[in-house]
Write an enzyme that holds these catalytic residues in place. Structure first.
Site, PDB file in Angstrom:
ATOM      1  CG  HIS A  72      33.906 -14.557 -12.474  1.00 56.37           C
ATOM      2  ND1 HIS A  72      33.843 -15.048 -11.188  1.00 56.37           N
ATOM      3  CD2 HIS A  72      33.345 -13.332 -12.424  1.00 56.37           C
ATOM      4  CE1 HIS A  72      33.276 -14.147 -10.396  1.00 56.37           C
ATOM      5  NE2 HIS A  72      32.963 -13.100 -11.131  1.00 56.37           N
ATOM      6  CE  LYS A  86      31.675  -5.783  -3.444  1.00 58.53           C
ATOM      7  NZ  LYS A  86      31.608  -6.546  -4.714  1.00 58.53           N
ATOM      8  NE  ARG A  90      25.460 -11.535 -12.149  1.00 56.80           N
ATOM      9  CZ  ARG A  90      25.918 -11.348 -10.933  1.00 56.80           C
ATOM     10  NH1 ARG A  90      26.218 -12.381 -10.203  1.00 56.80           N
ATOM     11  NH2 ARG A  90      26.044 -10.155 -10.412  1.00 56.80           N
ATOM     12  CB  SER A 141      31.570 -14.638  -5.931  1.00 54.65           C
ATOM     13  OG  SER A 141      32.281 -14.515  -7.126  1.00 54.65           O
TER      14      SER A 141
END
Ligand code: PNS
Length: 158
Positions: free
Chosen positions: A17, A41, A90, A128
């Site tokens: 990030h 979430k 990514r 994360s």
């Protein structure tokens, strides 16, 4: 003034990030990092904790602002007078979901453009969730998160 919004869960902020934020801060006049606070979430870190970690990690980048939002991203962006969404990619696996979100946001507001930036090679594997798993199991996260927030993340997860 080109204001870009980088939205996400940031639960917690990783080197991936920070890399995206740092590089985008060189391209746009202002980067607003917008932490989602009404996610389906259930986050590990509260919205206050996630914002505080991001503030520490970005304290040396003057044109970065940390904020939070709930509801539709396009509504938040209109309030902030921004029509640029930043997303980090990514791998190919990120693309399908991100492509769907970009098209949805464009449908909701045709003036909004999504800019994709590739993650730097050294952060390709990072997420994360990976950071949280490694920290919970007692591994070192020192190459995964900014040094100034490593302790705080470990304290929460160990
Ligand atoms: O880091 P994440 O969890 O992948 O971030 C997802 C986020 C916050 C970018 C996305 O869930 C979002 O934009 N939520 C706001 C609700 C919204 O606008 N939904 C419509 C676009 S798909």
């Amino acid at each position: 003034m080109k204001i870009a919004v980088y939205p996400g869960s940031f639960d917690p902020c990783t080197n991936g990030h920070l890399d995206v934020i740092t590089r985008c801060a060189k391209v746009f006049d202002q980067v607003i990092v917008a932490v989602l606070c009404n996610s389906n979430k259930s986050p590990t870190f509260s919205v206050e904790e996630r914002m505080s970690l991001l503030k520490s990690a970005t304290r040396d980048i003057p044109n970065v602002k940390i904020d939070c939002f709930s509801g539709l991203l396009t509504h938040y962006m209109a309030q902030k007078k921004s029509n640029i969404i930043i997303k980090g990619l990514r791998a190919v696996s990120d693309f399908e979901y991100e492509f769907q979100m970009a098209l949805t946001n464009s449908k909701l507001n045709p003036d909004v453009e999504t800019f994709f930036i590739t993650t730097s090679a050294q952060n390709l594997y990072l997420s994360s969730s990976i950071v949280k798993e490694v920290a919970r199991l007692g591994g070192s996260i020192s190459d995964m998160v900014p040094a100034c927030i490593e302790q705080e993340i470990n304290d929460k997860l160990k």
